[in-house]
Enzyme design. Structure first.
Site, short mmCIF file in Angstrom:
data_model
loop_
_atom_site.label_atom_id
_atom_site.label_comp_id
_atom_site.label_asym_id
_atom_site.label_seq_id
_atom_site.Cartn_x
_atom_site.Cartn_y
_atom_site.Cartn_z
N ILE A 138 0.83 -1.21 0.00
CA ILE A 138 0.00 0.00 0.00
C ILE A 138 0.86 1.27 0.00
O ILE A 138 0.40 2.34 -0.39
CB ILE A 138 -0.95 -0.03 1.23
CG1 ILE A 138 -2.19 0.81 0.99
CG2 ILE A 138 -0.24 0.37 2.52
CD1 ILE A 138 -3.30 0.54 2.01
N HIS A 191 6.08 -12.11 5.78
CA HIS A 191 5.92 -11.63 4.40
C HIS A 191 7.28 -11.33 3.83
O HIS A 191 8.18 -10.88 4.54
CB HIS A 191 5.03 -10.39 4.35
CG HIS A 191 5.43 -9.31 5.31
ND1 HIS A 191 5.10 -9.36 6.65
CD2 HIS A 191 6.13 -8.16 5.14
CE1 HIS A 191 5.57 -8.29 7.26
NE2 HIS A 191 6.21 -7.54 6.36
#
Ligand code: AMP
Length: 122
Positions: free
Chosen positions: A34, A104
């Site tokens: 994002i 991640h």
């Protein structure tokens, strides 16, 4: 470390928060960060509840581990950074400055990424 079911990536996996998907299969989701730090900035996450890479490596199934690595390769291919190069970053725990406690890997590319590590802030 105990897994926090309320972390933002867990919520993305449950469909509670939208994401901009790059790749998905049974075990892995990859989506655009994002707040991108480079022209290509994709996050690859396993669907299982693992906090760190060591968790995934120690307690994930061989199928999940293989799927994770394969998904990284898929993302590299889909984002066209194989030829020009890319960097994989995986922040783990406090000193790794991991903000989201669901493992991640950041796939970064599309420009020269500079030196590997910055100096820590005092
Ligand atoms: P880290 O510091 O390695 O835990 O990185 C967490 C990353 O997640 C940061 O690069 C954030 O920009 C990214 N991030 C946080 N929330 C979202 C979201 N809802 N969708 C996509 N990326 C996110």
């Amino acid at each position: 470390m105990a897994y926090d079911e309320h972390n933002i990536f867990a919520r993305i996996l449950r469909g509670e928060i939208p994401n901009n998907t790059v790749y998905e299969d049974e075990h892995v989701l990859a989506f655009h960060d994002i707040n991108p730090q480079a022209p290509v900035h994709v996050l690859v996450i396993p669907k299982g509840p693992y906090v760190t890479m060591a968790d995934l490596g120690a307690t994930g199934s061989a199928v999940e581990q293989a799927a994770f690595l394969s998904a990284i390769a898929k993302v590299v291919e889909l984002t066209n950074v194989e030829e020009t190069g890319y960097r994989l970053i995986c922040n783990n725990g406090r000193d790794g400055i991991q903000e989201v406690p669901h493992v991640h890997v950041h796939v970064l590319g599309g420009r020269s990424l500079g030196r590997m590590l910055s100096k820590p802030r005092e």
